[in-house]
Write an enzyme that holds these catalytic residues in place. Sequence first.
Site: not given
Ligand SMILES: C[C@](O)(CO)[C@H](O)COP(=O)(O)OP(=O)(O)OC[C@H]1O[C@@H](n2ccc(N)nc2=O)[C@H](O)[C@@H]1O
Ligand SMILES: Nc1ncnc2c1ncn2[C@@H]1O[C@H](COP(=O)(O)OP(=O)(O)OP(=O)(O)O)[C@@H](O)[C@H]1O
Length: 256
Positions: A10, A139
């Site tokens: 996305k 998400d």
């Molecule tokens: C910001 C976005 O990338 C928009 O698409 C997402 O909502 C982030 O989603 P995500 O990577 O799945 O986030 P999570 O793994 O749930 O959160 C990681 C960390 O980011 C912060 N976090 C995340 C989402 C949110 N709405 N507020 C936050 O403050 C929190 O400290 C959390 O511990």
């Molecule tokens: N199935 C998976 N696919 C991708 N990354 C994963 C998965 N499971 C765990 N991870 C771990 O999660 C972390 C980041 O994941 P991801 O790629 O979803 O985050 P991102 O790019 O920050 O996405 P977003 O911020 O949009 O949620 C990394 O440490 C990765 O190794």
Amino acid sequence: MQVSIKSYAKVNIFLKIAKKRDNYHEIVSRFVRVKNLYDTISFIPNNETNEFNLIGDFGCKLEDNTIYKAFLQLRKYCPKIDAFFRVYSIKVEKNIPEFAGLGGGSSNVAAFLILANKHFNLYYKKEKLAKIGAKIGADVPFFVYEYDSANVTGVGEIVQEFKEEPLNIELITPKDIKCHTGNVFNCFRNEFYKEISKEKSDELLSMKSSEILNKLSIEEANDLYLPAVKLYPKLKEYAMQDWFFSGSGSSFFKVI
Ligand SMILES: C[C@](O)(CO)[C@H](O)COP(=O)(O)OP(=O)(O)OC[C@H]1O[C@@H](n2ccc(N)nc2=O)[C@H](O)[C@@H]1O
Ligand SMILES: Nc1ncnc2c1ncn2[C@@H]1O[C@H](COP(=O)(O)OP(=O)(O)OP(=O)(O)O)[C@@H](O)[C@H]1O
């Protein structure tokens, strides 16, 4: 019987912060699925380990993998899947880069839940799958609903379809920059904190994605862009005219 599913990336057309909720932040955002970037998740009848077996190119341990976490959650509701995944493996063809703001980990959770729901004839409603998955990634609900375009609010749990013409998204993900979502939110909270007004948020949620991108600059569209640049200054080298920033980074995108 369906044994394979596409798990799309996305982008966030815009991403604004509405308020704090404990350690999280409530967002106001338009999510759009990227049609030409997806992982493929398959259940394959080949598992010599006699335990849960995940085959794929991941940058993390099994215990941290979002698909494994989704399996553990689903097993609470449906214990029979345990025996199945001792005989079948889960194979993931990974194309969505990690730490890229493209929701790869969350997307994989949703795709796994949707595929398992069909494969095991569970008939769980989307709402239930979204609730199970939201514990693993913010998400997940968006991906569970399988909308091409949606307004997403709360901490990702409120998803409303937004009907608009399909968008073709071009992406650039810097290979050398890994943006940690938690760190970017922390930096936003400590150094850039502001809240979008109700009027502004209603206005953006009602506009077509193409109009939003015509109207806003990269900084205006995404509240996490400046904190991400502060933490990862190299991002600046990738910022080009008319390109936008997705999630907490590191990907840039434009609509073509
Ligand atoms: C910001 C976005 O990338 C928009 O698409 C997402 O909502 C982030 O989603 P995500 O990577 O799945 O986030 P999570 O793994 O749930 O959160 C990681 C960390 O980011 C912060 N976090 C995340 C989402 C949110 N709405 N507020 C936050 O403050 C929190 O400290 C959390 O511990
Ligand atoms: N199935 C998976 N696919 C991708 N990354 C994963 C998965 N499971 C765990 N991870 C771990 O999660 C972390 C980041 O994941 P991801 O790629 O979803 O985050 P991102 O790019 O920050 O996405 P977003 O911020 O949009 O949620 C990394 O440490 C990765 O190794």
